[in-house]
Design an enzyme around this catalytic site. Structure first.
Site, PDB file in Angstrom:
ATOM      1  N   HIS A  12      26.177   0.247  45.204  1.00 50.49           N
ATOM      2  CA  HIS A  12      27.207  -0.783  45.370  1.00 50.49           C
ATOM      3  C   HIS A  12      28.212  -0.324  46.418  1.00 50.49           C
ATOM      4  O   HIS A  12      29.184   0.376  46.122  1.00 50.49           O
ATOM      5  CB  HIS A  12      27.913  -1.021  44.027  1.00 50.49           C
ATOM      6  CG  HIS A  12      28.828  -2.203  44.016  1.00 50.49           C
ATOM      7  ND1 HIS A  12      28.556  -3.356  43.312  1.00 50.49           N
ATOM      8  CD2 HIS A  12      30.022  -2.423  44.611  1.00 50.49           C
ATOM      9  CE1 HIS A  12      29.543  -4.225  43.468  1.00 50.49           C
ATOM     10  NE2 HIS A  12      30.454  -3.675  44.263  1.00 50.49           N
ATOM     11  N   HIS A  14      30.169  -1.938  49.956  1.00 55.06           N
ATOM     12  CA  HIS A  14      30.416  -3.019  50.911  1.00 55.06           C
ATOM     13  C   HIS A  14      30.513  -2.431  52.309  1.00 55.06           C
ATOM     14  O   HIS A  14      31.311  -1.521  52.550  1.00 55.06           O
ATOM     15  CB  HIS A  14      31.709  -3.748  50.558  1.00 55.06           C
ATOM     16  CG  HIS A  14      31.629  -4.499  49.272  1.00 55.06           C
ATOM     17  ND1 HIS A  14      31.231  -5.821  49.211  1.00 55.06           N
ATOM     18  CD2 HIS A  14      31.864  -4.123  47.992  1.00 55.06           C
ATOM     19  CE1 HIS A  14      31.244  -6.223  47.954  1.00 55.06           C
ATOM     20  NE2 HIS A  14      31.623  -5.211  47.189  1.00 55.06           N
ATOM     21  N   HIS A 192      28.399  -9.939  41.773  1.00 59.04           N
ATOM     22  CA  HIS A 192      29.623  -9.424  41.169  1.00 59.04           C
ATOM     23  C   HIS A 192      29.988 -10.289  39.964  1.00 59.04           C
ATOM     24  O   HIS A 192      30.039 -11.515  40.063  1.00 59.04           O
ATOM     25  CB  HIS A 192      30.769  -9.475  42.166  1.00 59.04           C
ATOM     26  CG  HIS A 192      30.716  -8.436  43.230  1.00 59.04           C
ATOM     27  ND1 HIS A 192      29.627  -8.244  44.043  1.00 59.04           N
ATOM     28  CD2 HIS A 192      31.634  -7.499  43.607  1.00 59.04           C
ATOM     29  CE1 HIS A 192      29.873  -7.248  44.883  1.00 59.04           C
ATOM     30  NE2 HIS A 192      31.089  -6.785  44.646  1.00 59.04           N
ATOM     31  N   GLU A 195      34.301  -8.109  36.582  1.00 60.33           N
ATOM     32  CA  GLU A 195      35.333  -7.247  37.142  1.00 60.33           C
ATOM     33  C   GLU A 195      36.659  -7.929  36.804  1.00 60.33           C
ATOM     34  O   GLU A 195      37.338  -7.550  35.864  1.00 60.33           O
ATOM     35  CB  GLU A 195      35.145  -7.077  38.651  1.00 60.33           C
ATOM     36  CG  GLU A 195      36.182  -6.161  39.291  1.00 60.33           C
ATOM     37  CD  GLU A 195      36.057  -6.112  40.817  1.00 60.33           C
ATOM     38  OE1 GLU A 195      36.682  -5.220  41.414  1.00 60.33           O
ATOM     39  OE2 GLU A 195      35.379  -6.968  41.403  1.00 60.33           O
ATOM     40  N   ASP A 273      32.164   1.290  45.850  1.00 69.24           N
ATOM     41  CA  ASP A 273      32.636  -0.060  46.158  1.00 69.24           C
ATOM     42  C   ASP A 273      33.147  -0.151  47.600  1.00 69.24           C
ATOM     43  O   ASP A 273      32.396  -0.529  48.497  1.00 69.24           O
ATOM     44  CB  ASP A 273      33.719  -0.460  45.162  1.00 69.24           C
ATOM     45  CG  ASP A 273      33.927  -1.967  45.059  1.00 69.24           C
ATOM     46  OD1 ASP A 273      33.119  -2.714  45.626  1.00 69.24           O
ATOM     47  OD2 ASP A 273      34.884  -2.391  44.383  1.00 69.24           O
ATOM     48  N   ASP A 274      34.408   0.145  47.828  1.00 66.64           N
ATOM     49  CA  ASP A 274      35.032   0.143  49.160  1.00 66.64           C
ATOM     50  C   ASP A 274      35.815   1.456  49.283  1.00 66.64           C
ATOM     51  O   ASP A 274      37.052   1.461  49.153  1.00 66.64           O
ATOM     52  CB  ASP A 274      35.982  -1.051  49.319  1.00 66.64           C
ATOM     53  CG  ASP A 274      35.293  -2.378  49.048  1.00 66.64           C
ATOM     54  OD1 ASP A 274      34.707  -2.947  49.991  1.00 66.64           O
ATOM     55  OD2 ASP A 274      35.353  -2.843  47.891  1.00 66.64           O
TER      56      ASP A 274
END
Length: 328
Positions: A12, A14, A192, A195, A273-274
């Site tokens: 996962h 981005h 997604h 969350e 994630d980021d």
């Protein structure tokens, strides 16, 4: 070998969200674009809350305007991932940011990204695969264009389709056409949910979109029946603990539900994630999970085995990556 030194699998990530701030600042300087408002004095990204995070994310994308920009970005991302021991990664790519949803332009961007990925695999020993994502807050119609781009370029490298963006916009089921299109092209599916959306968003994603993985999904812990359903279905959660803590879902790693979900039989993986936005790396995720739950090498080995089984890649690639995991 400490747990942070273990080889790792990340499902996962981005693509634009993994852009190192220094890379974006350099690109902005080259293009004479003023992005000073999205950085803190120390040079890191500056945002307050999830909605503002999305705004800063999209502002950073303003300097990523050509296939060459994305080739350079891909190399920067993979250099950072490899430095953190990642041997296999899947990255979320949006045609909306790579050519505005135009298929011809998307192919040009994709060729540049793949070229960089091939170079990184030769030099760094890290394998990358692409998961095309539509952006939820851009709406169902725009998602159809992303799905068409995904379907037309599905193959050994583009292996999945998913959805990111603001969970507060629309319902999972609104995007059924896009997911059906991707499924018919042979792509594996994730989205997604769970969350900022509650347990019902996870249930809807599984039942209405037929996904086999869920990005985040951690709020499923609030519904015991859903936890059992996820375990029974074998759905894998792409869990990003550091991201969840920074965005305020949980106070700290110790209160994060990843361990409870795993103990309940739900398949979990670990991702960033980021990462530059959330001041994390895969090394840090492992370190913090080790401190919070006492997880040892065998726990992370089991999580990586789960991630590898859930990876959207062909069996030849899976076997190659498995050998890298075994070199410990």
């Amino acid at each position: 070998m400490t747990v942070t030194e273990l080889p790792k699998i990340e499902l996962h990530l981005h693509h634009e969200g993994a852009a190192p701030p220094a890379f974006i600042r350099q690109l902005a300087h080259e293009k004479r674009v003023d992005l000073s408002g999205i950085f803190k004095p120390d040079g890191s990204y500056d945002f307050r809350g999830f909605a503002h995070f999305l705004e800063v994310y999209e502002a950073a994308c303003e300097v990523l305007k050509s296939p060459e920009d994305f080739r350079r970005l891909t190399l920067a991302i993979l250099e950072e991932s490899a430095a953190n021991g990642v041997v296999y990664s899947e990255t979320f790519l949006s045609p909306d940011f790579c050519g505005g949803g135009d298929l011809h332009a998307w192919r040009d961007y994709l060729n540049a990204i793949q070229d960089a990925a091939d170079e990184a695999e030769r030099k760094l020993g890290i394998t990358l695969r692409g998961v095309v994502t539509c952006v939820r807050h851009f709406g169902p119609e725009q998602a159809k264009a992303s799905a068409r781009c995904a379907a037309e370029t599905a193959g050994d490298w583009i292996t999945g389709f998913g959805m990111g963006g603001n969970e507060g916009v629309g319902r999972q089921g609104d995007f059924a056409w896009a997911f059906d299109c991707a499924r018919e092209a042979g792509l594996r599916l994730t989205t997604h949910a769970g969350e900022f959306g509650g347990p019902d968003s996870v249930r809807e994603a599984v039942r209405e979109l037929g996904v086999e993985r869920i990005g985040h999904g951690v709020r499923a812990i609030e519904d015991p029946d859903l936890v059992h359903e996820l375990a029974d279905r074998g759905v894998t959660l792409e869990v990003c603990p550091g991201s969840n803590v920074v965005l305020g879902l949980y106070d700290d790693f110790a209160s994060h539900p990843i361990a409870k979900l795993r103990d309940a039989g739900v398949k979990v993986s670990v991702s960033t994630d980021d990462p530059p936005f959330f001041h994390t790396t895969m090394r840090r995720e492992y370190e913090m999970l080790h401190k919070a739950f006492g997880w040892q090498a065998e726990d992370f080995a089991a999580i990586n085995e789960t991630a590898l089984s859930a990876a959207f890649c062909d069996e030849e690639t899976r076997a190659r990556v498995k050998k890298r995991l075994e070199k410990t």
